[in-house]
Each structure stands twice: as C-alpha cells, then as structure tokens.
Design a protein around this motif. Structure first.
Motif, PDB file in Angstrom:
ATOM      1  N   ILE A  16       0.839  -1.208   0.000  1.00 48.09           N
ATOM      2  CA  ILE A  16       0.000   0.000   0.000  1.00 48.09           C
ATOM      3  C   ILE A  16       0.868   1.250   0.000  1.00 48.09           C
ATOM      4  CG2 ILE A  16      -1.687   1.326   1.350  1.00 48.09           C
ATOM      5  CD1 ILE A  16      -2.897  -1.332   2.228  1.00 48.09           C
ATOM      6  N   ARG A  17       1.939   1.220   0.801  1.00 47.25           N
ATOM      7  CA  ARG A  17       2.832   2.390   0.833  1.00 47.25           C
ATOM      8  C   ARG A  17       3.390   2.680  -0.544  1.00 47.25           C
ATOM      9  NH1 ARG A  17       5.295  -0.043   5.263  1.00 47.25           N
ATOM     10  NH2 ARG A  17       7.306  -0.210   4.192  1.00 47.25           N
ATOM     11  N   LYS A  18       3.871   1.653  -1.226  1.00 47.16           N
ATOM     12  CA  LYS A  18       4.477   1.829  -2.543  1.00 47.16           C
ATOM     13  C   LYS A  18       3.445   2.284  -3.579  1.00 47.16           C
ATOM     14  CE  LYS A  18       8.755   0.731  -1.647  1.00 47.16           C
ATOM     15  NZ  LYS A  18       9.826   1.763  -1.762  1.00 47.16           N
ATOM     16  N   THR A  19       2.235   1.724  -3.492  1.00 46.42           N
ATOM     17  CA  THR A  19       1.183   2.096  -4.447  1.00 46.42           C
ATOM     18  C   THR A  19       0.795   3.566  -4.286  1.00 46.42           C
ATOM     19  OG1 THR A  19       0.287  -0.156  -4.424  1.00 46.42           O
ATOM     20  CG2 THR A  19      -1.168   1.583  -5.225  1.00 46.42           C
ATOM     21  N   VAL A  20       0.559   3.967  -3.056  1.00 47.19           N
ATOM     22  CA  VAL A  20       0.171   5.360  -2.789  1.00 47.19           C
ATOM     23  C   VAL A  20       1.309   6.311  -3.153  1.00 47.19           C
ATOM     24  CG1 VAL A  20      -0.473   7.003  -0.977  1.00 47.19           C
ATOM     25  CG2 VAL A  20      -1.485   4.715  -1.001  1.00 47.19           C
ATOM     26  N   GLU A  21       2.545   5.921  -2.817  1.00 48.47           N
ATOM     27  CA  GLU A  21       3.707   6.750  -3.159  1.00 48.47           C
ATOM     28  C   GLU A  21       3.794   6.964  -4.670  1.00 48.47           C
ATOM     29  OE1 GLU A  21       8.556   6.889  -2.389  1.00 48.47           O
ATOM     30  OE2 GLU A  21       7.432   5.031  -2.013  1.00 48.47           O
ATOM     31  N   LYS A  22       3.570   5.895  -5.436  1.00 45.82           N
ATOM     32  CA  LYS A  22       3.641   5.982  -6.895  1.00 45.82           C
ATOM     33  C   LYS A  22       2.569   6.924  -7.445  1.00 45.82           C
ATOM     34  CE  LYS A  22       3.814   2.996 -10.998  1.00 45.82           C
ATOM     35  NZ  LYS A  22       3.722   1.599 -11.484  1.00 45.82           N
ATOM     36  N   LEU A  24       1.037   9.412  -5.894  1.00 45.92           N
ATOM     37  CA  LEU A  24       1.307  10.797  -5.498  1.00 45.92           C
ATOM     38  C   LEU A  24       2.484  11.388  -6.267  1.00 45.92           C
ATOM     39  CD1 LEU A  24       0.787  10.474  -1.621  1.00 45.92           C
ATOM     40  CD2 LEU A  24      -0.773  11.502  -3.274  1.00 45.92           C
ATOM     41  N   ASN A  25       3.517  10.572  -6.483  1.00 44.10           N
ATOM     42  CA  ASN A  25       4.663  11.036  -7.284  1.00 44.10           C
ATOM     43  C   ASN A  25       4.218  11.421  -8.689  1.00 44.10           C
ATOM     44  OD1 ASN A  25       6.830  10.940  -5.482  1.00 44.10           O
ATOM     45  ND2 ASN A  25       7.123   8.739  -5.758  1.00 44.10           N
ATOM     46  N   ARG A  26       3.300  10.632  -9.247  1.00 44.72           N
ATOM     47  CA  ARG A  26       2.804  10.888 -10.603  1.00 44.72           C
ATOM     48  C   ARG A  26       2.094  12.253 -10.673  1.00 44.72           C
ATOM     49  NH1 ARG A  26      -1.422   6.613 -12.470  1.00 44.72           N
ATOM     50  NH2 ARG A  26       0.365   5.233 -12.026  1.00 44.72           N
ATOM     51  N   ASP A  27       1.482  12.670  -9.564  1.00 46.51           N
ATOM     52  CA  ASP A  27       0.784  13.961  -9.536  1.00 46.51           C
ATOM     53  C   ASP A  27       1.681  15.116  -9.086  1.00 46.51           C
ATOM     54  OD1 ASP A  27      -1.575  12.962 -10.486  1.00 46.51           O
ATOM     55  OD2 ASP A  27      -2.412  12.544  -8.504  1.00 46.51           O
ATOM     56  N   GLY A  28       2.977  14.844  -8.952  1.00 51.13           N
ATOM     57  CA  GLY A  28       3.931  15.925  -8.687  1.00 51.13           C
ATOM     58  C   GLY A  28       4.214  16.217  -7.232  1.00 51.13           C
ATOM     59  N   VAL A 109      -8.746   4.766  -7.717  1.00 45.75           N
ATOM     60  CA  VAL A 109      -7.590   5.645  -7.913  1.00 45.75           C
ATOM     61  C   VAL A 109      -8.013   7.084  -8.150  1.00 45.75           C
ATOM     62  CG1 VAL A 109      -5.642   6.193  -9.424  1.00 45.75           C
ATOM     63  CG2 VAL A 109      -6.060   3.818  -8.726  1.00 45.75           C
ATOM     64  N   GLU A 110      -9.006   7.303  -9.019  1.00 43.01           N
ATOM     65  CA  GLU A 110      -9.415   8.670  -9.356  1.00 43.01           C
ATOM     66  C   GLU A 110     -10.060   9.369  -8.163  1.00 43.01           C
ATOM     67  OE1 GLU A 110      -8.561  10.436 -11.977  1.00 43.01           O
ATOM     68  OE2 GLU A 110      -7.410   8.642 -12.500  1.00 43.01           O
ATOM     69  N   GLU A 111     -10.823   8.618  -7.385  1.00 41.23           N
ATOM     70  CA  GLU A 111     -11.426   9.222  -6.188  1.00 41.23           C
ATOM     71  C   GLU A 111     -10.334   9.624  -5.199  1.00 41.23           C
ATOM     72  OE1 GLU A 111     -14.443   8.278  -2.447  1.00 41.23           O
ATOM     73  OE2 GLU A 111     -13.875   6.653  -3.830  1.00 41.23           O
ATOM     74  N   PHE A 112      -9.333   8.747  -5.038  1.00 43.44           N
ATOM     75  CA  PHE A 112      -8.216   9.032  -4.135  1.00 43.44           C
ATOM     76  C   PHE A 112      -7.488  10.308  -4.568  1.00 43.44           C
ATOM     77  CE2 PHE A 112      -3.684   8.587  -3.094  1.00 43.44           C
ATOM     78  CZ  PHE A 112      -3.754   8.467  -1.711  1.00 43.44           C
ATOM     79  N   ARG A 113      -7.168  10.384  -5.867  1.00 40.25           N
ATOM     80  CA  ARG A 113      -6.458  11.562  -6.387  1.00 40.25           C
ATOM     81  C   ARG A 113      -7.297  12.823  -6.199  1.00 40.25           C
ATOM     82  NH1 ARG A 113      -4.971  10.530 -12.355  1.00 40.25           N
ATOM     83  NH2 ARG A 113      -3.736  12.420 -12.053  1.00 40.25           N
TER      84      ARG A 113
END
Length: 365
Positions: A16-22, A24-28, A109-113
């Motif tokens: 979960i940590r790696k997925t969320v990190e990825k 968030l990184n994608r969104d800058g 994913v989209e709701e999270f973002r």
C-alpha cells in the motif's frame, strides 16, 4: 507555491505504501513514507510536511494515537485516514481529534487523487488567507504606529512651545513672584510630560531589557507605593485610598521593585486621567491575597470608564482611547513588566462609571 507539496504516507503494509507513493509522485508531490506510528511522529518532528495520509490499524501505536501525537507537534497539519472496516465510533473519534478526510480501502484511484487534490487546495487557500490576514494586521500596525508617532511629535512640539514661551516671560524684570512661581510650575509640568512620553517610548523599545529580581516583602512594597504616591495625588486634589489585606503581612514576592513600581505608577496615571471632569476624584488601591500562592493589586477609579468594544485592545501598543496626549504605550509597558514577573494584568470597566485594573503576582512562601 514554488516548493513541492510534501505528503507523508503511513501504513504498515509495504504494498500500500508503494502504491500510494507511486500515485502521489505521478501527480507531482514529494512523498515520504513511514511503516508505523513511531516513524511517522519522528518524520513530522524532523521534516516540513504539508499532509499526512495514514492507516488506522497498525502495530505499535495505532492510527488514532499517531494522529494525536502528530497534532501535538503540528496542530494545523492536514490529515487523511485510509480505513478498511473501522466502526463509526472510530471515524467519529478521528474527526474529533482533527482528521480532515477519510477514504475506504480498497479505493478507486481517481477518487483518491480527487480527495488529495481537494485537501491540498483547501490547505493552500487557508495558507493564502492567513498570509493576507497577517499582512493586513502588519499594515494596520504600521498605520497605527505612524499616526501615534505623529501624535507624539505634535505633543512634544506643543510642550516645547509652551516651555520656550514661558521661559521668555521669566526674563521680565518686573515679573511678580506669584507669576514667576506659576510660570515655573507650568514649565516643570510640561517638561515632566515630555520626559514621560520619551521614557514610555524608550521603555517599550527596550522590551525585555535587564531586570533585577529580588525577594521583597509585600508589606514593604505596599508602603513604598503608598508613600510614593499619596502626597502627589493629594496635591492634584485626587482622593487616593489605600487598603492592605493583613493576610499578606508576612508574604513575599520576587520582583524587580523599580519596574513593578513603574507599572503601578502607569496605572495610577491612567486612573487620574480618567477622572478629568469628574467631581468624585477618587482612586482605590487594594493589596489583596487571593490564595496561598497569589496576590492581587487592584487600582480602581470612578472616572469615564472604557467602552466594552475597546476593552480587549487596551493593552495593545500604540492604542489610546479618549486621551488627547500620550504615546499609547503606557498599558502595553504595564503588561510587558507584569508578565516578566510571571504575573497577569486584566481590566474590568463600566463605561461612564468606573474602571479597575488588576495585577496578579505569584507569592513566595
């Protein structure tokens, strides 16, 4: 905002940590991670973090306790929890301690973002509003200082004009002694007024300057205040009444006597000014014991009083209500001195009838 928004992700599951990190990184966003509450708290202590996203069920300290500890360090930090099957009670507790948002796992994913984006937008808006408010306060203070500076210069200029004028009159050879003495008194009063204004400005600018703390007898301190001021106020036809609580007879306080006497004199001067135009020119000074560890000095006048809407601002620097002359620093200096003695100063008033200032000081047993 030039810098990257920093988000801390807290979850004991590495996937979960790696997925969320990825995501968030994608969104800058700049992303930090922690696998438990202890690491999260340490990160908040050592890093500049804008937002925390944390799981609730974790080994060691859980998400709720982690949030509590984080809020102690950074009360305004935005926090979102990722929750699986937590009860309504858990969510209510999370909101109560300051959680801004929550999302159920597994999440879209989209709701999270979208949730992250909205929380960041709110954070940036709050930050912008805070900066605008701070700038507004600074501008107001600059304007107030400018107005008060002009007023001080104007008052001093007027006083100097009076001093020079009456000094010239003293040169007259045929001046009667009665007039000579009257002119001298006028010159002295105006000179003392100028010195008082300059002293207030210097005292306030000096701020925390040097203090000479000593253990003083409350009774001795009371007698000094009484002896120093009784005659002065009788000359001005002001009836000043002193009262002393016998329970304070053997008590002591740790004070800088000269500084605290200055604060009392400032309060007495204010009280006397408030009596202008009043027939009942009366000031009451009381030394009273509140409990074993605390005493109160009360200074009450029966003058014009203070309007309720002005009460909260009386201790602000460069604030003056209804006084034609002065620096607007007298009460700010009183507050500065009293707080340095680990005391507290407050005011109560009924507009048109009376005002009472209270100075509370800790007692030494």
């Amino acid at each position: 905002m030039d810098r990257k928004i920093t988000i801390l992700v807290v979850d004991d599951e590495i996937t979960i940590r790696k997925t969320v990190e990825k995501l968030l990184n994608r969104d800058g966003y700049k992303v930090l991670t922690a696998e438990n509450g202890y690491e999260a708290v340490k990160a908040v202590e050592n890093e500049f973090i804008d937002m925390v996203i944390t799981d609730v069920n974790m080994p060691g300290i859980d998400g709720i306790e982690t949030i509590k500890r984080i809020k102690e360090i950074s009360p305004k930090l935005k926090i979102m929890i990722m929750t699986g099957m937590e009860t309504t009670t858990t969510l209510i507790e999370a909101i109560r301690i300051g959680v801004n948002d929550y999302i159920y796992k597994p999440f879209e994913v989209e709701e999270f973002r979208h949730r992250i984006k909205k929380n960041i937008e709110v954070m940036l808006l709050e930050d912008r509003n805070r900066r605008l408010e701070e700038e507004s306060v600074r501008n107001y203070k600059r304007a107030a200082i400018g107005d008060m500076t002009n007023s001080i210069v104007h008052d001093i200029k007027n006083s100097m004009t009076v001093i020079i004028g009456f000094s010239k009159l003293l040169k007259k050879e045929d001046l009667e002694k009665e007039k000579f003495d009257e002119f001298i008194d006028i010159i002295l009063r105006q000179s003392e007024g100028v010195i008082g204004q300059l002293r207030e400005v210097l005292d306030f600018a000096r701020g925390d300057g040097s203090y000479n703390f000593e253990l003083e007898s409350v009774l001795s301190f009371y007698k000094d205040i009484k002896n120093d001021n009784c005659d002065t106020y009788n000359i001005d036809r002001v009836d000043i009444e002193f009262s002393f609580d016998e329970e304070l007879k053997n008590k002591s306080v740790v004070i800088d006597k000269q500084r605290i006497k200055q604060a009392i004199v400032n309060l007495l001067s204010n009280a006397k000014d408030a009596l202008m135009g009043k027939e009942d020119k009366r000031i009451e000074v009381t030394f009273k014991m509140i409990d074993e560890d605390l005493m109160k000095i009360g200074i009450k006048d029966y003058g014009i009083g203070i309007k309720s809407e002005n009460i909260e601002a009386v201790f602000e620097p460069f604030v003056s209500f209804g006084k034609k002359h002065g620096t607007g620093l007298g009460l700010a200096i009183v507050k500065q001195i009293v707080e340095k003695m680990h005391g507290n100063v407050s005011v109560k008033s009924k507009f048109g009838d009376w005002t009472e200032f209270s100075v509370e000081l800790p007692l030494e047993n």
